[in-house]
Design a protein around this motif. Structure first.
Motif, PDB file in Angstrom:
ATOM      1  N   PRO A 175      84.227  40.844  -7.664  1.00 43.59           N
ATOM      2  CA  PRO A 175      84.507  42.162  -7.123  1.00 43.59           C
ATOM      3  C   PRO A 175      83.644  43.220  -7.799  1.00 43.59           C
ATOM      4  O   PRO A 175      83.454  43.204  -9.013  1.00 43.59           O
ATOM      5  N   ALA A 176      83.129  44.107  -6.990  1.00 40.30           N
ATOM      6  CA  ALA A 176      82.331  45.211  -7.539  1.00 40.30           C
ATOM      7  C   ALA A 176      83.239  46.217  -8.203  1.00 40.30           C
ATOM      8  O   ALA A 176      84.455  46.241  -7.980  1.00 40.30           O
ATOM      9  N   GLU A 177      82.628  47.052  -9.021  1.00 40.81           N
ATOM     10  CA  GLU A 177      83.412  48.071  -9.714  1.00 40.81           C
ATOM     11  C   GLU A 177      84.057  48.993  -8.692  1.00 40.81           C
ATOM     12  O   GLU A 177      83.409  49.424  -7.729  1.00 40.81           O
ATOM     13  N   GLY A 178      85.305  49.273  -8.882  1.00 42.52           N
ATOM     14  CA  GLY A 178      86.028  50.153  -7.949  1.00 42.52           C
ATOM     15  C   GLY A 178      86.647  49.417  -6.787  1.00 42.52           C
ATOM     16  O   GLY A 178      87.293  50.018  -5.941  1.00 42.52           O
ATOM     17  N   THR A 179      86.471  48.063  -6.714  1.00 42.40           N
ATOM     18  CA  THR A 179      87.096  47.284  -5.642  1.00 42.40           C
ATOM     19  C   THR A 179      88.600  47.248  -5.851  1.00 42.40           C
ATOM     20  O   THR A 179      89.064  47.103  -6.980  1.00 42.40           O
ATOM     21  N   PRO A 180      89.400  47.363  -4.771  1.00 41.73           N
ATOM     22  CA  PRO A 180      90.862  47.370  -4.931  1.00 41.73           C
ATOM     23  C   PRO A 180      91.350  46.112  -5.619  1.00 41.73           C
ATOM     24  O   PRO A 180      90.773  45.039  -5.502  1.00 41.73           O
ATOM     25  N   SER A 181      92.430  46.219  -6.347  1.00 41.59           N
ATOM     26  CA  SER A 181      93.002  45.091  -7.065  1.00 41.59           C
ATOM     27  C   SER A 181      93.594  44.086  -6.085  1.00 41.59           C
ATOM     28  O   SER A 181      93.753  44.358  -4.898  1.00 41.59           O
ATOM     29  N   ASP A 182      93.943  42.882  -6.627  1.00 40.36           N
ATOM     30  CA  ASP A 182      94.552  41.856  -5.790  1.00 40.36           C
ATOM     31  C   ASP A 182      95.837  42.349  -5.153  1.00 40.36           C
ATOM     32  O   ASP A 182      96.140  42.029  -4.004  1.00 40.36           O
ATOM     33  N   ASP A 183      96.645  43.108  -5.896  1.00 46.63           N
ATOM     34  CA  ASP A 183      97.902  43.621  -5.348  1.00 46.63           C
ATOM     35  C   ASP A 183      97.647  44.531  -4.155  1.00 46.63           C
ATOM     36  O   ASP A 183      98.350  44.473  -3.135  1.00 46.63           O
ATOM     37  N   VAL A 184      96.630  45.383  -4.272  1.00 41.55           N
ATOM     38  CA  VAL A 184      96.318  46.305  -3.177  1.00 41.55           C
ATOM     39  C   VAL A 184      95.829  45.531  -1.962  1.00 41.55           C
ATOM     40  O   VAL A 184      96.207  45.809  -0.823  1.00 41.55           O
ATOM     41  N   ARG A 185      94.973  44.516  -2.212  1.00 35.01           N
ATOM     42  CA  ARG A 185      94.483  43.709  -1.095  1.00 35.01           C
ATOM     43  C   ARG A 185      95.633  42.963  -0.424  1.00 35.01           C
ATOM     44  O   ARG A 185      95.678  42.812   0.792  1.00 35.01           O
ATOM     45  N   SER A 186      96.580  42.466  -1.221  1.00 32.12           N
ATOM     46  CA  SER A 186      97.728  41.771  -0.668  1.00 32.12           C
ATOM     47  C   SER A 186      98.574  42.693   0.201  1.00 32.12           C
ATOM     48  O   SER A 186      99.033  42.305   1.283  1.00 32.12           O
ATOM     49  N   LEU A 187      98.775  43.909  -0.250  1.00 34.98           N
ATOM     50  CA  LEU A 187      99.534  44.891   0.526  1.00 34.98           C
ATOM     51  C   LEU A 187      98.833  45.190   1.846  1.00 34.98           C
ATOM     52  O   LEU A 187      99.474  45.331   2.901  1.00 34.98           O
ATOM     53  N   ALA A 188      97.494  45.280   1.782  1.00 34.19           N
ATOM     54  CA  ALA A 188      96.742  45.557   3.003  1.00 34.19           C
ATOM     55  C   ALA A 188      96.903  44.424   4.008  1.00 34.19           C
ATOM     56  O   ALA A 188      97.077  44.649   5.211  1.00 34.19           O
ATOM     57  N   ALA A 189      96.867  43.171   3.505  1.00 28.41           N
ATOM     58  CA  ALA A 189      97.040  42.029   4.397  1.00 28.41           C
ATOM     59  C   ALA A 189      98.442  41.994   4.983  1.00 28.41           C
ATOM     60  O   ALA A 189      98.629  41.703   6.167  1.00 28.41           O
ATOM     61  N   ASP A 190      99.454  42.295   4.166  1.00 31.63           N
ATOM     62  CA  ASP A 190     100.827  42.322   4.655  1.00 31.63           C
ATOM     63  C   ASP A 190     101.011  43.396   5.717  1.00 31.63           C
ATOM     64  O   ASP A 190     101.731  43.215   6.703  1.00 31.63           O
ATOM     65  N   THR A 191     100.377  44.535   5.485  1.00 29.38           N
ATOM     66  CA  THR A 191     100.464  45.628   6.455  1.00 29.38           C
ATOM     67  C   THR A 191      99.860  45.218   7.788  1.00 29.38           C
ATOM     68  O   THR A 191     100.394  45.512   8.864  1.00 29.38           O
TER      69      THR A 191
END
Length: 435
Positions: free
Chosen positions: A89-105
């Protein structure tokens, strides 16, 4: 941006060009949604270069189907903002938790879109209801050959819609409509003497009633099955089926179905030879009439007072004896009076024929052959009969051929006339529920 090597490998393994992949995806989306997307080789190229990592849900599903893979990750497709497993992941890339929330949404959004999709609306259902009501009313007096194509067309339209997607309440509504239309098809088959086809249609009615949890439709289905069993000569089963429907014929909107079921049971018990049960149930049918509300549908799905008196006449005639025969004559005459007094559009020629045949049989039982002949002459004017009327006529001919009528010339003439009219095809020009 990182190239999608997985997608490229799958394409190369199939030896497809990017244009061919785009064509396959378009065809898959069109088959699944009915839409006609416009994709070309440039769209596939962007996917493979990593310019698009998370296309819309329909396209992802189409890609999986085209390449026959179990999950999107096998094609290198990852949620927005995520990186491939081997990509740092590049600097400033969302964390795993944020990515998981996005997928759930995204999953919730997909479910909401899926739930909102439907191929019917309130106006379509309203029109189906109106068509069923009209056909049910017309079935009583309109020529059957004109109704058969309309019933078939309406059933086909409902069945096609049920193969699509609706809201649960709309699906239940469509199954109710399908049940009533299948009930009309069952009547057509029974009027034509095709008991096997009628039984198949009736089972479909029961299935539709179970799926839609529609108690009135379920009770009516039992009443029709009882009717079919009666005309097949299985009186015990006819009575038991009608009795089984009693529990369904209750509650708001039940209308006259309880009176119908009890009348059917009474007639079947009398034909079976259980006179005591027949008279008891017949009395219950008259009580049920006094508390009956309006029917959900008119015409062939209703149970008018005239029809109930006709059933009563048949039942009392089957019980037999001088007293019950007199009561049978009174009941059948009352049925005739009520049919003649009703609106012409609600007047059933088949029901009138049945009442006249009961009167003819009752007069024969009383030794009044001439009066029986007068009633039969009112039946003979019809060009064709339902299968059940033909059965009644043949039964009456058998009675005329027994003692003490066998030698009477008037009885011989009536038997000859009955034979002449019953050799015609059992196609009702003015069908009704078989009596």
């Amino acid at each position: 941006m990182m190239a999608n090597e997985a997608l490229r490998r799958h394409r190369n393994s199939q030896r497809w060009t990017q244009t061919q992949v785009a064509e396959h995806v378009c065809a898959q989306v069109q088959a699944a949604t009915g839409r006609d997307p416009e994709l070309d080789a440039n769209w596939v190229s962007r996917l493979e270069r990593g310019a698009i990592t998370w296309p819309s849900g329909d396209y992802r599903a189409a890609l999986c189907a085209v390449f026959q893979v179990a999950c999107e990750e096998e094609l290198g497709l990852y949620p927005k903002g995520s990186a491939a497993p081997d990509e740092k992941p590049a600097e400033g890339t969302p964390s795993d938790d944020v990515r998981s929330l996005a997928a759930d949404t995204e999953l919730s959004a997909r479910l909401a879109r899926h739930a909102a999709e439907t191929n019917v609306n309130a106006l379509v259902l309203e029109q189906f209801d109106a068509d069923v009501e009209r056909l049910a009313r017309d079935f009583v007096s309109r020529p059957l050959p004109l109704l058969i194509p309309e019933i078939r067309t309406a059933r086909g339209a409902v069945f096609r819609l049920l193969e699509g997607r609706q809201h649960p309440s709309q699906t239940r509504h469509l199954y109710v409509v399908a049940g009533w239309l299948s009930g009309l098809a069952a009547h057509v088959s029974l009027d034509l003497g095709d008991r096997s086809a009628a039984a198949t249609h009736a089972r479909t009615v029961v299935q539709c009633a179970e799926i839609s949890e529609h108690s009135s439709l379920r009770a009516w289905a039992r009443s029709f099955q009882s009717l079919a069993a009666y005309w097949a000569g299985d009186y015990r089963r006819a009575g038991d089926l009608a009795q089984a429907g009693h529990s369904e014929g209750r509650g708001p909107g039940a209308g006259t179905i309880k009176a119908r079921l009890l009348s059917l049971e009474a007639r079947a018990r009398a034909a079976e030879g259980d006179d005591r049960s027949a008279l008891r149930v017949l009395a219950l049918a008259h009580e049920a009439r006094s508390t009956a509300g309006p029917d959900e549908l008119p015409g062939v799905f209703s149970f008018p007072e005239a029809k109930q008196w006709a059933y009563a006449g048949t039942t009392l005639l089957a019980v037999g004896g001088d007293e019950q025969t007199r009561h049978a004559i009174g009941a059948s005459n009352r049925a005739v009076e009520l049919y003649h007094a009703g609106p012409e559009g609600d007047r059933s020629p088949g029901d009138l024929q049945a009442a006249h045949l009961d009167l003819a049989t009752a007069y024969l039982a009383s030794g009044q052959v001439e009066r029986a002949g007068a009633k039969l002459s009112e039946v003979f004017t019809a060009e064709v009969f339902t299968a059940s009327i033909s059965i009644r006529l043949r039964n009456l001919a058998a009675l005329l051929g027994s003692e003490p009528y066998r030698g009477a010339q008037s009885a011989v003439d009536l038997r000859a006339h009955i034979h002449e009219v019953t050799v015609r095809p059992a196609l009702a020009s003015n069908p009704t529920e078989p009596r």
